[in-house]
Design an enzyme around this catalytic site. Structure first.
Site, mmCIF file in Angstrom:
data_model
loop_
_atom_site.group_PDB
_atom_site.id
_atom_site.type_symbol
_atom_site.label_atom_id
_atom_site.label_comp_id
_atom_site.label_asym_id
_atom_site.label_seq_id
_atom_site.Cartn_x
_atom_site.Cartn_y
_atom_site.Cartn_z
ATOM 1 N N ASP A 146 1.144 -1.147 -0.325
ATOM 2 C CA ASP A 146 -0.237 -0.004 0.426
ATOM 3 C C ASP A 146 1.008 0.970 -0.321
ATOM 4 O O ASP A 146 2.052 1.512 0.412
ATOM 5 C CB ASP A 146 -0.839 0.286 1.511
ATOM 6 C CG ASP A 146 -1.778 -1.135 1.549
ATOM 7 O OD1 ASP A 146 -2.876 -1.692 0.026
ATOM 8 O OD2 ASP A 146 -2.505 -1.518 2.239
ATOM 9 N N ASP A 180 -6.574 -1.367 -4.628
ATOM 10 C CA ASP A 180 -8.055 -0.753 -3.426
ATOM 11 C C ASP A 180 -9.156 -0.183 -3.737
ATOM 12 O O ASP A 180 -10.333 0.193 -3.843
ATOM 13 C CB ASP A 180 -7.702 -0.606 -2.154
ATOM 14 C CG ASP A 180 -6.675 -1.520 -1.636
ATOM 15 O OD1 ASP A 180 -6.631 -2.884 -1.263
ATOM 16 O OD2 ASP A 180 -6.097 -1.328 -0.671
#
Length: 222
Positions: A146, A180
């Protein structure tokens, strides 16, 4: 929209998602960050073992179960998208479906292979691609990368604010990735436009037809 357009959308998102993750893994250490736009958009490198936005799911067993679930969902997703294309559903639904599918596939790649092809990322050392001593994990045990961080508000709330008055908060706190974001955009858009999206066109006139079965006139009388 044709099925190849769905595949193209998925491939393009995967390329961007994986290219950014590869760059992050090999050029940044854990928790390293740099600003992109002022003080509200940063590239901030973290890894997580679980779901989107850093959520976790049931330890080691949960990690394997989640990865296998993603794999099954992606395989089924491609077949289901082909079905939606053949039945001529709204292009908006098809695009959103492609976004969700691409997002799931993007994080699946991390979970399946990153433990095999990268050494461990730490606060002090960069990860190496295809290290001689092998990766930091095994098949299905990779961490998801991420990096997108949007602290739109970082400060102390006024005392008059109910419940949280006087507390220091950061909004938006979660760090996420392009996969995401693709899933979130796809799901939210379907929820907002479901009345428009959840229908298909007839072969003849091309007019929208609701996917909900019609009620027969005899049933109305009864």
């Amino acid at each position: 929209m044709k099925y190849r357009h769905i595949v193209l959308i998925v491939v393009l998102i995967l390329i961007v998602d994986q290219a950014l993750k590869f760059w992050i893994k090999t050029n940044m250490t854990i928790a390293e960050q740099f600003p992109v736009i002022s003080d509200w958009f940063f590239i901030h490198f973290i890894e997580n073992e679980g779901m989107a936005y850093g959520l976790k799911f049931g330890g080691e067993f949960g990690k394997i179960a989640l990865t296998l679930f993603r794999l099954i969902a992606v395989v089924i997703g491609f077949f289901y998208m082909r079905k939606l294309v053949k039945e001529k559903y709204h292009n908006g639904l098809l695009v959103c479906g492609a976004l969700i599918l691409a997002g799931a596939a993007g994080n699946l790649i991390d979970s399946m292979f990153y433990g095999l092809i990268f050494s461990e990322s730490t606060r002090y050392e960069l990860a190496q691609f295809m290290p001689a001593d092998g990766g930091y994990g095994t098949f299905l045990h990779g961490n998801v990368v991420d990096m997108l961080y949007f602290p739109l508000f970082d400060g102390t709330l006024p005392n008059w604010v109910p419940i949280w008055g006087g507390e220091h908060i950061i909004f938006f706190r979660p760090v996420f990735n392009i996969a995401d974001a693709a899933i979130s955009v796809g799901v939210i858009t379907i929820l907002l436009f479901q009345k428009r999206f959840l229908h298909k066109k007839t072969e003849a006139g091309g007019q929208p037809v609701s996917s909900t079965p019609a009620i027969d006139d005899t049933q109305k009388v009864m």
